[in-house]
Design an enzyme around this catalytic site. Structure first.
Site, PDB file in Angstrom:
ATOM      1  N   HIS A 156       0.839  -1.185   0.000  1.00  0.00           N
ATOM      2  CA  HIS A 156       0.000   0.000   0.000  1.00  0.00           C
ATOM      3  C   HIS A 156       0.882   1.245   0.000  1.00  0.00           C
ATOM      4  CE1 HIS A 156       1.025  -0.062   4.244  1.00  0.00           C
ATOM      5  NE2 HIS A 156       0.268  -1.122   4.475  1.00  0.00           N
TER       6      HIS A 156
HETATM    7  P1  TYD Z   1      -2.279  -3.454   7.775  1.00  0.00           P
HETATM    8  O1  TYD Z   1      -2.325  -2.056   7.250  1.00  0.00           O
HETATM    9  O2  TYD Z   1      -2.955  -4.516   6.986  1.00  0.00           O
HETATM   10  O3  TYD Z   1      -0.781  -3.879   8.075  1.00  0.00           O
HETATM   11  P2  TYD Z   1       0.452  -3.950   7.037  1.00  0.00           P
HETATM   12  O4  TYD Z   1       0.707  -2.563   6.575  1.00  0.00           O
HETATM   13  O5  TYD Z   1       1.598  -4.495   7.816  1.00  0.00           O
HETATM   14  O6  TYD Z   1       0.055  -4.859   5.928  1.00  0.00           O
HETATM   15  O7  TYD Z   1      -2.899  -3.434   9.253  1.00  0.00           O
HETATM   16  C1  TYD Z   1      -3.274  -4.624   9.918  1.00  0.00           C
HETATM   17  C2  TYD Z   1      -4.382  -4.283  10.909  1.00  0.00           C
HETATM   18  O8  TYD Z   1      -3.890  -3.451  11.944  1.00  0.00           O
HETATM   19  C3  TYD Z   1      -5.555  -3.572  10.271  1.00  0.00           C
HETATM   20  O9  TYD Z   1      -6.750  -4.108  10.836  1.00  0.00           O
HETATM   21  C4  TYD Z   1      -5.403  -2.152  10.721  1.00  0.00           C
HETATM   22  C5  TYD Z   1      -4.668  -2.267  12.032  1.00  0.00           C
HETATM   23  N1  TYD Z   1      -3.774  -1.129  12.336  1.00  0.00           N
HETATM   24  C6  TYD Z   1      -4.119  -0.231  13.330  1.00  0.00           C
HETATM   25  O10 TYD Z   1      -5.192  -0.325  13.960  1.00  0.00           O
HETATM   26  N2  TYD Z   1      -3.258   0.791  13.624  1.00  0.00           N
HETATM   27  C7  TYD Z   1      -2.084   0.947  12.978  1.00  0.00           C
HETATM   28  O11 TYD Z   1      -1.321   1.884  13.275  1.00  0.00           O
HETATM   29  C8  TYD Z   1      -1.749   0.020  11.920  1.00  0.00           C
HETATM   30  C9  TYD Z   1      -0.475   0.168  11.144  1.00  0.00           C
HETATM   31  C10 TYD Z   1      -2.618  -1.002  11.637  1.00  0.00           C
END
Ligand code: TYD
Length: 132
Positions: free
Chosen positions: A49
């Site tokens: 992303h």
């Molecule tokens: P996600 O964006 O999928 O992680 P990555 O970038 O590692 O692929 O996030 C995973 C889950 O964690 C999603 O449900 C959102 C949550 N999250 C938060 O609540 N706060 C945060 O700061 C982050 C980075 C993720």
């Protein structure tokens, strides 16, 4: 620079080492959030992303991973395997973290509070917005 490896100065003595993060010293933004990625399963990629509003500093505090970064102009694969070295990511950088070692802990500092709406999770949409 839209992304850059930063050398992190460690305070070391006979007891071991300590690395501090302090705004204006070695973090190029105001830190408003921190999280860490760990227990990542073999073969899994995370991220995939871009963020419209957030800057990040990624620090492999244990183990290693690779990060594919793409700012719309260039794509590069960067190995993070040294806790003395962090990867700064500006806004609007597409990132994929992969090849995590079994013991990897990736610390991430950010300058925003979490907001799902500022994420771009579709690569074609990212290319469209980054070239505007
Ligand atoms: P996600 O964006 O999928 O992680 P990555 O970038 O590692 O692929 O996030 C995973 C889950 O964690 C999603 O449900 C959102 C949550 N999250 C938060 O609540 N706060 C945060 O700061 C982050 C980075 C993720």
């Amino acid at each position: 620079m839209n992304y850059q490896l930063l050398d992190l100065k460690a305070f070391g003595d006979e007891r071991g080492k300590l690395i501090s993060f302090q705004q204006g010293v070695n973090v190029p933004f105001e830190v408003r959030r921190a999280f860490y990625i760990f227990d990542t399963k073999t073969g899994v990629a995370r991220g995939c992303h871009a963020n419209r509003q957030s800057q990040f500093l990624l620090i492999p505090i244990n183990g290693s991973c690779k990060v594919s970064v793409n700012d719309g102009n260039q794509q590069e694969d960067i190995v993070l395997n040294n806790p003395h070295r962090g990867l700064y990511l500006n806004k609007m950088v597409w990132k994929k973290m992969y090849d995590f070692s079994y013991n990897a802990i990736l610390l991430v500092l950010a300058d925003t509070l979490y907001d799902e709406k500022e994420y771009i999770r579709n690569y074609d949409e990212f290319l469209k917005e980054v070239k505007q």
